[in-house]
Design a protein around this motif. Structure first.
Motif, PDB file in Angstrom:
ATOM      1  N   THR A  23      -8.138 -12.141  -1.195  1.00  0.00           N
ATOM      2  CA  THR A  23      -8.153 -11.637  -2.252  1.00  0.00           C
ATOM      3  C   THR A  23      -7.085 -12.214  -3.523  1.00  0.00           C
ATOM      4  O   THR A  23      -7.309 -12.738  -4.674  1.00  0.00           O
ATOM      5  CB  THR A  23      -7.814 -10.282  -2.572  1.00  0.00           C
ATOM      6  N   LYS A  24      -5.676 -12.411  -2.892  1.00  0.00           N
ATOM      7  CA  LYS A  24      -4.787 -12.936  -3.806  1.00  0.00           C
ATOM      8  C   LYS A  24      -4.030 -14.250  -2.903  1.00  0.00           C
ATOM      9  O   LYS A  24      -4.128 -14.317  -1.856  1.00  0.00           O
ATOM     10  CB  LYS A  24      -3.869 -12.071  -4.093  1.00  0.00           C
ATOM     11  N   GLY A  25      -3.773 -15.459  -3.853  1.00  0.00           N
ATOM     12  CA  GLY A  25      -3.124 -16.599  -3.206  1.00  0.00           C
ATOM     13  C   GLY A  25      -3.951 -17.597  -2.670  1.00  0.00           C
ATOM     14  O   GLY A  25      -3.445 -18.523  -2.077  1.00  0.00           O
ATOM     15  N   LYS A  26      -5.317 -17.712  -2.951  1.00  0.00           N
ATOM     16  CA  LYS A  26      -5.875 -18.671  -2.258  1.00  0.00           C
ATOM     17  C   LYS A  26      -5.873 -20.052  -2.845  1.00  0.00           C
ATOM     18  O   LYS A  26      -5.706 -21.039  -2.122  1.00  0.00           O
ATOM     19  CB  LYS A  26      -7.716 -18.348  -2.401  1.00  0.00           C
ATOM     20  N   THR A 139      -5.895 -15.317   3.370  1.00  0.00           N
ATOM     21  CA  THR A 139      -4.623 -14.567   2.439  1.00  0.00           C
ATOM     22  C   THR A 139      -4.838 -13.196   2.286  1.00  0.00           C
ATOM     23  O   THR A 139      -5.541 -12.443   2.600  1.00  0.00           O
ATOM     24  CB  THR A 139      -4.860 -15.441   1.138  1.00  0.00           C
ATOM     25  N   PRO A 140      -3.737 -12.613   1.727  1.00  0.00           N
ATOM     26  CA  PRO A 140      -3.548 -11.055   1.333  1.00  0.00           C
ATOM     27  C   PRO A 140      -4.925 -10.548   0.773  1.00  0.00           C
ATOM     28  O   PRO A 140      -5.677 -10.940   0.004  1.00  0.00           O
ATOM     29  CB  PRO A 140      -2.268 -10.892   0.520  1.00  0.00           C
ATOM     30  N   LEU A 172      -3.940 -15.623   9.586  1.00  0.00           N
ATOM     31  CA  LEU A 172      -4.050 -14.458   8.832  1.00  0.00           C
ATOM     32  C   LEU A 172      -2.653 -14.153   8.227  1.00  0.00           C
ATOM     33  O   LEU A 172      -1.726 -14.175   8.745  1.00  0.00           O
ATOM     34  CB  LEU A 172      -4.425 -13.336   9.426  1.00  0.00           C
ATOM     35  N   ALA A 173      -2.776 -13.714   6.879  1.00  0.00           N
ATOM     36  CA  ALA A 173      -1.499 -13.304   6.150  1.00  0.00           C
ATOM     37  C   ALA A 173      -1.251 -12.008   6.684  1.00  0.00           C
ATOM     38  O   ALA A 173      -1.968 -11.341   7.213  1.00  0.00           O
ATOM     39  CB  ALA A 173      -1.848 -13.425   4.602  1.00  0.00           C
ATOM     40  N   GLU A 174      -0.109 -11.586   6.563  1.00  0.00           N
ATOM     41  CA  GLU A 174       0.359  -9.921   6.818  1.00  0.00           C
ATOM     42  C   GLU A 174      -0.593  -9.301   5.938  1.00  0.00           C
ATOM     43  O   GLU A 174      -0.541  -9.468   4.593  1.00  0.00           O
ATOM     44  CB  GLU A 174       1.835  -9.873   6.667  1.00  0.00           C
TER      45      GLU A 174
END
Length: 229
Positions: A23-26, A139-140, A172-174
């Motif tokens: 959703t965020k940070g791609k 990402t997250p 995988l991001a946290e």
């Protein structure tokens, strides 16, 4: 998208592909990873969205947007395939699907070794998922496009997890607990080799924002997974 790519001679199969969903940070993760690859002398293509000033910004090689002549030339080459589309059961190719094919063809012609592809929406049914990624990055995850992807974090995470591949590494991001649980289940179901990457703690980054520590960590882990020192 797969049919369109095959009409072009499958340009995506002439390079190593990395899919980045979330959703965020791609975009930041792709930018970080692209910079690492460029510094290491690895020619890489980056397919991102949205653009800021020119649509051509979505298709970049070593950080440089595709030139106007090259862009127009590829559109003219692709257009006959769209006009004579022989798969009515699939519907006509969308702008995003055509641009995805255009980007990969440009990367192949430019001699790119690696293609970094930012997933447009979700993952499972996104045009970029027609490729076979060597590496998947998520990402997250938060609530986005709920009318299409689902109203819960678990459903959204399952859609993003559509980019996982059996036996291949996924970084995988946290995540929030609900999304993390859904991603773990998807990893088990697909047989992907999943690794959770924590944010960097002490590094000085060129992009502002605490959230960039997670994006930079994912990019660093991806570079190592690709064999970039």
């Amino acid at each position: 998208t797969r049919a369109l790519l095959d009409l072009l001679g499958a340009p995506d199969r002439r390079m190593r592909c990395v899919l980045v969903a979330g959703t965020k940070g791609k975009g930041s993760t792709v930018a970080f990873l692209g910079s690492v690859l460029h510094a290491a002398g690895v020619r890489a293509g980056m397919y991102t969205q949205p653009h800021l000033q020119s649509y051509r910004e979505r298709v970049r090689v070593d950080g440089q947007a595709i030139g106007p002549d090259a862009f127009v030339g590829l559109v003219e080459e692709l257009w006959p395939h769209v006009e004579s589309w022989g798969h009515p059961e699939m519907g006509e190719p969308t702008t995003f699907e055509v641009t995805t094919a255009l980007a990969l063809e440009h990367f192949a012609r430019s001699g790119c070794e690696i293609a970094l592809l930012e997933v447009g929406l979700g993952g499972r049914l996104d045009a970029t998922n027609a490729t076979e990624p060597e590496l998947s990055v998520i990402t997250p995850i938060s609530r986005d496009h709920v009318a299409i992807l689902g109203s819960t974090l678990a459903r959204i995470a399952r859609e993003k997890a559509g980019i996982l591949r059996r036996g291949r590494l996924a970084l995988l991001a946290e995540q929030r607990p609900t999304a993390a649980s859904a991603l773990r289940a998807a990893c088990r179901a697909t047989g992907a080799r999943c690794q959770v990457v924590p944010p960097l703690r002490d590094a000085v980054l060129p992009l502002a924002g605490e959230h960039q520590r997670q994006n930079a960590a994912l990019a660093g882990a991806a570079a190592r997974a690709l064999g970039i020192p």
